[in-house]
Write an enzyme that holds these catalytic residues in place. Structure first.
Site, PDB file in Angstrom:
ATOM      1  N   HIS A   1       0.980  -1.301   0.038  1.00 17.10           N
ATOM      2  CA  HIS A   1       0.146  -0.037   0.077  1.00 17.10           C
ATOM      3  C   HIS A   1       0.944   1.171  -0.215  1.00 17.10           C
ATOM      4  CE1 HIS A   1      -3.162   3.008   1.247  1.00 17.10           C
ATOM      5  NE2 HIS A   1      -3.887   1.930   0.851  1.00 17.10           N
TER       6      HIS A   1
ATOM      7  N   ARG B   1      -6.503  10.527   0.142  1.00 17.26           N
ATOM      8  CA  ARG B   1      -6.159  10.861  -1.355  1.00 17.26           C
ATOM      9  C   ARG B   1      -7.518  11.127  -2.149  1.00 17.26           C
ATOM     10  NH1 ARG B   1      -2.849   6.787  -3.707  1.00 17.26           N
ATOM     11  NH2 ARG B   1      -3.339   5.520  -1.920  1.00 17.26           N
TER      12      ARG B   1
END
Length: 534
Positions: free
Chosen positions: A318, A338
């Site tokens: 990740h 994000r």
């Protein structure tokens, strides 16, 4: 406590923030992505892999650490237990108490089967509870399972088994409905419409979430349903070996009490492996976002009885694990940060990539900044790039962070960092086991009858990379399917005499291949001391 270089970098990020918010970085071309991955992604480091010498995947490469436990001795001998007098008997034995295992248990029980869950920690101690950002499903008017398929197929480098991915995306809307009916409290607008957002690699907003503790909310609901149904649970007990019958069909497991080391036998007409991931193997020395028990147990159990692996050489790192503070090094910073507007920024205050590239591409880009470009940020023993979280409230308004990602805000606040006002440092963390046991659409392994698999222990659903939100989805879709099919299969099963002869057979293969090792497996728990792990 911060160096002058660190302070200078932080000032550069703050100074460039207004400009960076308005910046729309271009997405990478396919060629750029492939070149980036080949140069910087951990899956492409040839010297970190080993070719298997025995077993159904002989001749194929896997991470060195995984090879060490796949080609290891069993924890027991074939005569260590009395198979003629099992301690438990059930129709469906489920190994693992996370989202996949509990989904399977609910559906198998609903189908009328006797079900038992065995889990080496507690029910719910699983990667499921650590999934934050949400669960994908194409249930909005501008979306469809076909579009969902295209996004996921491309994101997985066109390597997914089509029949598995088709099932994933086509069953997704009904999975959301099922969870909602069980009581999962998804984020909704005032009129009841589901709130959905983008994730990396998605072309539509199809991420359904419960703030940023989606997995915990789903696990809470599934756990309660299992308890309400009075499904038997044997916790703090590991499956250390599968039991076959004389015809080579799965017929149960040998269990070990994690405290007393007592050995028990569970006889079952069908077995479901739902043991989750492998983050605590710490491949290539990476930190991990995974729970304490994620040590690839299911892959070992299946491999030793002849079940094939698919894409075991591919892992997901990740892109945004915590790089600082060190107390939570490697913890997950959800992709939802994000999707709400925060951008990735290097030491110089430069946005160096589109914030919602697929995870493998984003991870490789961050590693590039911290190595080849020398634009990472050093804090003590940690290195990373900035994730500029204050952008979120400048875009969405004051209160957005507390409303949409409260768990993130609280996690950093414990260490004196207010993510509403200052950016955070991130670096890739070992997050997901893309590869696993090879199954068909009915969730049964391709070459061991009566052995079913669901969740992160499966290979092929996502191909060689997974999009955000498709893991919470696959534990529901394939967990439910495994439970339904295992229960149906159990009605027709007539078991032969139980056997552990595969252990001796595997030992002979080790000897014939010249493999000398002191390793025993499954590993069960990570070893963070100088003592041998249990």
């Amino acid at each position: 406590m911060y160096s002058e270089k660190f302070k200078k970098s932080l000032l550069a990020v703050e100074t460039a923030r207004e400009k960076n918010i308005a910046l729309e970085p271009d997405r990478m071309t396919a060629e750029q992505k492939e070149n980036l991955l080949a140069a910087f992604h951990p899956d492409y480091k040839k010297d970190e892999f080993e070719v298997l010498k025995i077993g159904p995947n002989k001749g194929e490469k896997v991470p060195k650490e995984l090879a060490g436990i796949l080609q290891a001795h069993s924890r027991i001998k074939s005569d260590s237990v009395d198979l003629d007098h099992p301690d438990y008997e059930t129709d469906v034995l489920i190994i693992g108490g996370g989202g996949a295992g509990t989904s399977a248990a609910i559906e198998a029980h609903e189908a009328g089967a006797d079900v038992m869950i065995v889990t080496k920690l507690r029910m719910g101690d699983a990667n499921t509870v650590m999934a934050e950002g949400g669960i994908q499903a194409a249930d909005k008017p501008n979306d469809s399972p076909a579009i969902h398929f295209i996004d996921a197929f491309g994101g997985g480098h066109f390597a997914a088994k089509r029949e598995l991915l088709s099932k994933l995306v086509c069953d997704a809307p009904e999975a959301i409905l099922w969870l909602g009916n069980l009581g999962v409290e998804f984020d909704k607008e005032a009129d009841g419409t589901m709130v959905t957002t983008h994730g990396g690699g998605t072309s539509r907003k199809r991420m359904h979430a419960a703030k940023d503790y989606s997995g915990a909310e789903i696990m809470r609901t599934l756990r309660d349903e299992v308890l309400n149904r009075n499904i038997p649970i044997v916790d703090f007990t590991s499956a250390i070996e599968l039991v076959l019958d004389e015809n080579g069909k799965a017929a149960g497991a040998v269990l070990m009490n994690m405290e007393t080391k007592e050995l028990l036998v569970a006889k079952a007409k069908t077995v479901i492996i739902a043991t989750g991931g492998a983050g605590r193997m710490h491949y290539q020395g990476f930190p991990t976002s995974n729970h304490y028990g994620a040590t690839a147990d299911g892959l070992v159990l299946g491999y030793r009885v002849g079940a094939k692996l698919l894409y075991a050489e591919t892992l997901q790192y990740h892109p945004t694990g915590v790089a600082y503070p060190e107390q939570i090094f490697g913890a997950l910073v959800t992709e939802k940060v994000r999707s709400l507007g925060a951008k990735l920024v290097n030491e110089k205050g430069e946005v160096f990539m589109h914030p919602l590239e697929t995870r493998d591409v984003a991870a490789a880009a961050i590693i590039r900044e911290c190595s080849a470009n020398d634009s990472g940020v050093d804090v003590g023993n940690c290195q990373g790039v900035w994730l500029d979280t204050p952008m979120i409230e400048k875009i969405g308004g004051e209160g957005t962070i507390e409303k949409r990602i409260p768990a993130m805000m609280r996690m950093f606040a414990k260490y004196g960092i207010d993510i509403r006002k200052e950016p955070i440092l991130v670096y890739p963390t070992l997050h997901y086991q893309n590869g696993g046991l090879d199954i068909g659409p009915d969730c049964m392994t391709t070459n061991v009858e009566n052995l079913f698999v669901a969740g992160e222990a499966v290979g092929g659903i996502h191909g060689k990379n997974r999009l955000m939100g498709n893991s919470l989805l696959d534990i529901i879709v394939f967990g439910r399917s495994a439970g339904q099919n295992a229960a149906s299969k159990a009605k027709k099963v007539e078991l032969g005499k139980l056997s552990l002869s595969h252990i001796e057979k595997f030992e002979k293969e080790l000897a014939s291949a010249g493999i000398e090792t002191e390793n025993v497996s499954p590993k069960l728990l990570p070893n963070y001391t100088n003592q041998q792990s249990i």
